[in-house]
Design an enzyme around this catalytic site. Structure first.
Site, PDB file in Angstrom:
ATOM      1  N   PRO A 172      32.609  48.696  41.999  1.00  0.00           N
ATOM      2  CA  PRO A 172      32.336  49.389  40.733  1.00  0.00           C
ATOM      3  C   PRO A 172      31.079  48.862  40.051  1.00  0.00           C
ATOM      4  O   PRO A 172      30.677  47.715  40.263  1.00  0.00           O
ATOM      5  CB  PRO A 172      33.585  49.094  39.894  1.00  0.00           C
ATOM      6  CG  PRO A 172      34.096  47.798  40.444  1.00  0.00           C
ATOM      7  CD  PRO A 172      33.712  47.738  41.897  1.00  0.00           C
ATOM      8  N   ALA A 173      30.459  49.702  39.222  1.00  0.00           N
ATOM      9  CA  ALA A 173      29.244  49.302  38.494  1.00  0.00           C
ATOM     10  C   ALA A 173      29.474  49.418  36.998  1.00  0.00           C
ATOM     11  O   ALA A 173      29.888  50.458  36.500  1.00  0.00           O
ATOM     12  CB  ALA A 173      28.078  50.201  38.910  1.00  0.00           C
ATOM     13  N   PHE A 218      41.700  42.912  32.737  1.00  0.00           N
ATOM     14  CA  PHE A 218      41.115  44.167  32.253  1.00  0.00           C
ATOM     15  C   PHE A 218      41.333  45.311  33.240  1.00  0.00           C
ATOM     16  O   PHE A 218      42.050  46.277  32.962  1.00  0.00           O
ATOM     17  CB  PHE A 218      39.632  43.932  31.965  1.00  0.00           C
ATOM     18  CG  PHE A 218      38.824  45.180  31.713  1.00  0.00           C
ATOM     19  CD1 PHE A 218      39.332  46.208  30.940  1.00  0.00           C
ATOM     20  CD2 PHE A 218      37.545  45.311  32.238  1.00  0.00           C
ATOM     21  CE1 PHE A 218      38.584  47.366  30.698  1.00  0.00           C
ATOM     22  CE2 PHE A 218      36.783  46.441  31.999  1.00  0.00           C
ATOM     23  CZ  PHE A 218      37.316  47.471  31.236  1.00  0.00           C
ATOM     24  N   CYS A 231      47.195  41.425  35.066  1.00  0.00           N
ATOM     25  CA  CYS A 231      47.231  41.314  33.607  1.00  0.00           C
ATOM     26  C   CYS A 231      45.825  41.288  33.025  1.00  0.00           C
ATOM     27  O   CYS A 231      45.643  41.127  31.816  1.00  0.00           O
ATOM     28  CB  CYS A 231      47.997  40.053  33.184  1.00  0.00           C
ATOM     29  SG  CYS A 231      49.774  40.171  33.429  1.00  0.00           S
ATOM     30  N   ALA A 260      41.825  39.984  41.048  1.00  0.00           N
ATOM     31  CA  ALA A 260      41.698  38.693  40.350  1.00  0.00           C
ATOM     32  C   ALA A 260      40.321  38.065  40.561  1.00  0.00           C
ATOM     33  O   ALA A 260      39.836  37.967  41.689  1.00  0.00           O
ATOM     34  CB  ALA A 260      42.781  37.733  40.839  1.00  0.00           C
ATOM     35  N   LYS A 288      31.040  37.205  45.230  1.00  0.00           N
ATOM     36  CA  LYS A 288      31.575  38.546  45.500  1.00  0.00           C
ATOM     37  C   LYS A 288      31.125  39.036  46.875  1.00  0.00           C
ATOM     38  O   LYS A 288      31.873  39.707  47.587  1.00  0.00           O
ATOM     39  CB  LYS A 288      31.122  39.517  44.405  1.00  0.00           C
ATOM     40  CG  LYS A 288      31.945  39.443  43.132  1.00  0.00           C
ATOM     41  CD  LYS A 288      33.377  39.909  43.383  1.00  0.00           C
ATOM     42  CE  LYS A 288      34.205  40.002  42.125  1.00  0.00           C
ATOM     43  NZ  LYS A 288      35.580  40.468  42.389  1.00  0.00           N
ATOM     44  N   ILE A 328      31.679  48.211  34.510  1.00  0.00           N
ATOM     45  CA  ILE A 328      32.978  48.696  34.035  1.00  0.00           C
ATOM     46  C   ILE A 328      33.117  48.481  32.521  1.00  0.00           C
ATOM     47  O   ILE A 328      32.776  47.430  31.996  1.00  0.00           O
ATOM     48  CB  ILE A 328      34.140  47.968  34.735  1.00  0.00           C
ATOM     49  CG1 ILE A 328      33.949  47.946  36.247  1.00  0.00           C
ATOM     50  CG2 ILE A 328      35.460  48.640  34.397  1.00  0.00           C
ATOM     51  CD1 ILE A 328      35.026  47.165  36.979  1.00  0.00           C
TER      52      ILE A 328
END
Length: 376
Positions: A183-184, A22, A20, A86, A159, A186
């Site tokens: 990812p970079a 982004f 739910c 998440a 992370k 976003i």
């Protein structure tokens, strides 16, 4: 070119953590677009926002760090694939970041291993190789991970630790395959960090200023391209799973690997917000923009941090933001192209248009809502 549902078999029952959020809800939407009949379960702390009306999607409120409750849910649902997006906001307290990103990820891995999950795709971050002492120029997956004392952002450290746990869990048991997507920058519809702050600066008139000379290349990634990369990773892991116990060649392997993902279009840093401001209506000629030096703004950022610390507030500008706006930071995505077949499906400019349009539509709805209340 993106793979269609007819080209790739259904991935089976997919569970998306943070579905739910982004990125998570974009993954759910793209998954349903490509595989309309697939079964999707969403596990999130709160499942009240970004819900799909598709009857094939089920929503479950839950805390990842509660292993017993998560295991009971997995035993009931029996997902074949887990996409783990998440994560708390990067500004959350350190103890929350560690509890969710590290302890929560480890608990989720253990539950997945114990309940027969075949493929586990983890959302990591390109910042895991961020070195505060050096710029990143065409950086790739061979760069070392930076965590702990050498890493200024605690969020990024968590992370690193989470990604390391995910990759270490690959093939334990032999039928459990994992990988990580990094990812970079976003952005896109539903973004709460990048575009909203840039447009807020525009609405406050702060678009008239620029820090530095704008000679530093930077990577930004439209959210649908990140979702696309996650689904390609799922397909690759399931394809490998069908061939077990064989192991792919090192040059083809996806399981146990991490992949940097961007739009493949690095731009000079200030060109990105200028494009967003243009989409929002900005007509200020570039000649009218004031250039503020990096050194001066680092001093300003330091003073703002001190003043806000004394007042118990968060500064609108800090030294890290100044540094990021002036540093070169872009990545090489050849590994994702070769092994995942990744290619951005939405160009950068189109992604900016979509993201800005979404924010402007939300602002209009809010304004209409306020006006309606006043007229009651």
């Amino acid at each position: 070119m993106a793979l269609s549902s007819s080209q790739v078999p259904s991935p089976g029952h997919v569970l998306v953590t943070g579905g739910c959020g982004f990125l998570g809800h974009h993954i759910v939407d793209l998954l349903l677009e490509r595989h309309p009949q697939t079964r999707v379960s969403v596990l999130d702390l709160r499942t009240t926002s970004n819900r799909s009306s598709n009857p094939n999607v089920s929503y479950y409120d839950g805390d990842l760090t509660d292993k017993d409750a998560t295991k009971a849910l997995f035993q009931k649902l029996k997902p074949e694939v887990v996409i783990h997006t998440a994560s708390p906001h990067h500004t959350a307290k350190n103890e929350i970041l560690f509890k969710v990103n590290v302890d929560g990820t480890k608990a989720l891995l253990e539950v997945s291993q114990e309940t027969g999950v075949k493929a586990f795709v983890h959302t990591s971050s390109a910042s895991v190789i961020h070195n505060p002492e050096e710029e990143l120029v065409n950086a790739d997956e061979t760069y070392p991970l930076i965590a702990g004392k050498e890493q200024p952002e605690y969020y990024t450290s968590t992370k690193v630790w989470a990604e390391s746990a995910v990759l270490a869990a690959n093939r334990t048991p032999a039928s459990f395959l994992t990988c990580a997507i990094r990812p970079a920058g976003i952005f896109g519809e539903g973004d709460v960090q990048l575009l909203p702050k840039m447009l807020s600066a525009y609405f406050k008139g702060q678009h008239k200023f620029q820090i530095g000379e704008n000679q530093n290349l930077f990577d930004f990634t439209y959210v649908k391209n990140v979702a696309h990369a996650h689904l390609l990773a799922v397909v690759a892991l399931l394809t490998t799973h069908k061939k077990l116990p064989s192991i792919p060649l090192d040059t083809e392997r996806v399981d146990g690997e991490a992949f940097l993902v961007t739009n493949g279009q690095p731009v000079y840093f200030w060109d990105f917000p200028r494009q967003a401001w243009k989409e929002a209506g900005n007509t200020l000629p570039i000649e009218s923009v004031w250039h503020l030096s990096f050194g001066t703004m680092m001093v300003v950022g330091s003073l703002l941090e001190l003043a806000c610390w004394l007042l118990g507030k968060t500064p609108n500008l800090n030294r890290q933001q100044v540094q990021y706006s002036c540093w070169t930071r872009y990545y090489n995505i050849d590994k994702a192209k070769r092994r995942l077949g990744y290619k951005p499906i939405v160009p950068l400019e189109e992604g900016i248009k979509r993201g800005v349009r979404y924010i402007l539509e939300q602002r209009e709805k809010e304004a209409n809502g306020v006006a309606a209340k006043k007229n009651l």
